[in-house]
Scaffold this active site. Structure first.
Site, PDB file in Angstrom:
ATOM      1  N   CYS A  66       0.545   3.473   3.126  1.00 26.64           N
ATOM      2  CA  CYS A  66       1.234   2.888   4.289  1.00 26.64           C
ATOM      3  C   CYS A  66       2.723   3.184   4.201  1.00 26.64           C
ATOM      4  CB  CYS A  66       1.008   1.380   4.346  1.00 26.64           C
ATOM      5  SG  CYS A  66      -0.582   0.905   5.067  1.00 26.64           S
ATOM      6  N   GLY A  87     -14.328   7.544  -7.853  1.00 28.78           N
ATOM      7  CA  GLY A  87     -13.017   8.073  -8.208  1.00 28.78           C
ATOM      8  C   GLY A  87     -11.902   7.696  -7.260  1.00 28.78           C
ATOM      9  N   CYS A 142       0.851  -1.198   0.000  1.00 27.81           N
ATOM     10  CA  CYS A 142       0.000   0.000   0.000  1.00 27.81           C
ATOM     11  C   CYS A 142       0.885   1.246   0.000  1.00 27.81           C
ATOM     12  CB  CYS A 142      -0.912  -0.002   1.225  1.00 27.81           C
ATOM     13  SG  CYS A 142      -1.796   1.546   1.447  1.00 27.81           S
ATOM     14  N   HIS A 152      -8.331   8.335   2.943  1.00 21.54           N
ATOM     15  CA  HIS A 152      -7.643   9.627   2.947  1.00 21.54           C
ATOM     16  C   HIS A 152      -8.631  10.725   2.601  1.00 21.54           C
ATOM     17  CE1 HIS A 152      -7.441   8.015  -1.137  1.00 21.54           C
ATOM     18  NE2 HIS A 152      -7.532   9.261  -1.559  1.00 21.54           N
ATOM     19  N   ASN A 188     -13.116  10.509  -1.410  1.00 27.51           N
ATOM     20  CA  ASN A 188     -13.634   9.654  -2.480  1.00 27.51           C
ATOM     21  C   ASN A 188     -13.738   8.232  -1.923  1.00 27.51           C
ATOM     22  OD1 ASN A 188     -13.563  11.831  -4.249  1.00 27.51           O
ATOM     23  ND2 ASN A 188     -11.471  11.388  -4.873  1.00 27.51           N
ATOM     24  N   HIS A 212      -6.499   3.217   0.676  1.00 29.19           N
ATOM     25  CA  HIS A 212      -6.137   3.507   2.062  1.00 29.19           C
ATOM     26  C   HIS A 212      -6.843   4.832   2.337  1.00 29.19           C
ATOM     27  CE1 HIS A 212      -2.760   3.890   5.318  1.00 29.19           C
ATOM     28  NE2 HIS A 212      -3.615   4.898   5.500  1.00 29.19           N
ATOM     29  N   ASP A 230      -0.425  16.342  -2.654  1.00 26.25           N
ATOM     30  CA  ASP A 230      -0.782  15.373  -3.691  1.00 26.25           C
ATOM     31  C   ASP A 230       0.265  15.445  -4.799  1.00 26.25           C
ATOM     32  OD1 ASP A 230      -3.725  13.899  -4.534  1.00 26.25           O
ATOM     33  OD2 ASP A 230      -2.219  14.195  -6.105  1.00 26.25           O
TER      34      ASP A 230
HETATM   35  P1  5GP Z   1      -8.196   9.084  -4.708  1.00 24.70           P
HETATM   36  O1  5GP Z   1      -8.305   9.103  -6.203  1.00 24.70           O
HETATM   37  O2  5GP Z   1      -7.978   7.667  -4.198  1.00 24.70           O
HETATM   38  O3  5GP Z   1      -9.289   9.805  -3.988  1.00 24.70           O
HETATM   39  O4  5GP Z   1      -6.900   9.919  -4.369  1.00 24.70           O
HETATM   40  C1  5GP Z   1      -5.616   9.413  -4.469  1.00 24.70           C
HETATM   41  C2  5GP Z   1      -4.704  10.581  -4.672  1.00 24.70           C
HETATM   42  O5  5GP Z   1      -3.391  10.145  -4.382  1.00 24.70           O
HETATM   43  C3  5GP Z   1      -4.688  11.130  -6.098  1.00 24.70           C
HETATM   44  O6  5GP Z   1      -5.076  12.495  -6.086  1.00 24.70           O
HETATM   45  C4  5GP Z   1      -3.232  10.939  -6.549  1.00 24.70           C
HETATM   46  O7  5GP Z   1      -2.752  12.016  -7.324  1.00 24.70           O
HETATM   47  C5  5GP Z   1      -2.493  10.798  -5.228  1.00 24.70           C
HETATM   48  N1  5GP Z   1      -1.303   9.961  -5.269  1.00 24.70           N
HETATM   49  C6  5GP Z   1      -1.183   8.737  -5.864  1.00 24.70           C
HETATM   50  N2  5GP Z   1       0.055   8.251  -5.669  1.00 24.70           N
HETATM   51  C7  5GP Z   1       0.722   9.173  -4.930  1.00 24.70           C
HETATM   52  C8  5GP Z   1       2.058   9.231  -4.421  1.00 24.70           C
HETATM   53  O8  5GP Z   1       2.881   8.336  -4.592  1.00 24.70           O
HETATM   54  N3  5GP Z   1       2.398  10.341  -3.707  1.00 24.70           N
HETATM   55  C9  5GP Z   1       1.515  11.360  -3.499  1.00 24.70           C
HETATM   56  N4  5GP Z   1       1.971  12.418  -2.796  1.00 24.70           N
HETATM   57  N5  5GP Z   1       0.256  11.348  -3.962  1.00 24.70           N
HETATM   58  C10 5GP Z   1      -0.132  10.254  -4.674  1.00 24.70           C
HETATM   59 ZN    ZN Z   2      -2.291   1.471   3.634  1.00 29.74          ZN
END
Ligand code: 5GP
Ligand code: ZN
Length: 107
Positions: A6, A90, A3, A97, A84, A95, A29
């Site tokens: 994590c 989306g 993950c 957040h 989300n 994990h 992000d």
């Molecule tokens: P979700 O789409 O699950 O609501 O949001 C996941 C977010 O994590 C996305 O906005 C994506 O740009 C961000 N993200 C994905 N991988 C990484 C990473 O390795 N580092 C950081 N800082 N953000 C990440």
């Molecule tokens: Zn995790």
């Protein structure tokens, strides 16, 4: 478990940290979609906010409080706090957040 959040919360992968609390960390992000785009991530792994809310409301409260603090640190006024939840909504990282986004960054 493989993950990415994590690994970031444990310091095993790099991130630009903005703030932290007892139960959560906040970092930029990697692919910001607003002038302010910070992720607030609990240190413990839950798949999404629905699971976190049932299993650990104390940690969820800490995530939200840290999100508000991040908004005050990074933004001048209005902000969004968004979870989300599920593929069709989306969610791409499973994990829990919160996204803190704002169009009015602090100078
Ligand atoms: P979700 O789409 O699950 O609501 O949001 C996941 C977010 O994590 C996305 O906005 C994506 O740009 C961000 N993200 C994905 N991988 C990484 C990473 O390795 N580092 C950081 N800082 N953000 C990440
Ligand atoms: Zn995790």
């Amino acid at each position: 478990m493989d993950c990415i959040f994590c690994k970031i919360t444990k310091g095993e992968l790099p991130a630009t940290f903005v703030a932290e609390s007892e139960h959560a960390v906040a970092f930029n992000d990697i692919s910001p979609r607003q002038p302010v785009h910070v992720l607030v991530v609990p240190r413990v792994h839950y798949t999404d906010v629905a699971e976190l809310a049932v299993a650990n409301p104390e940690v969820l409260a800490d995530v939200i409080q840290l999100g508000v603090r991040v908004a005050e640190l990074t933004s001048t006024s209005s902000f969004r706090l968004q979870f989300n939840t599920g593929l069709e909504a989306g969610q791409t990282v499973f994990h829990a957040h919160a996204h803190i986004t704002s169009t009015t960054p602090r100078a």
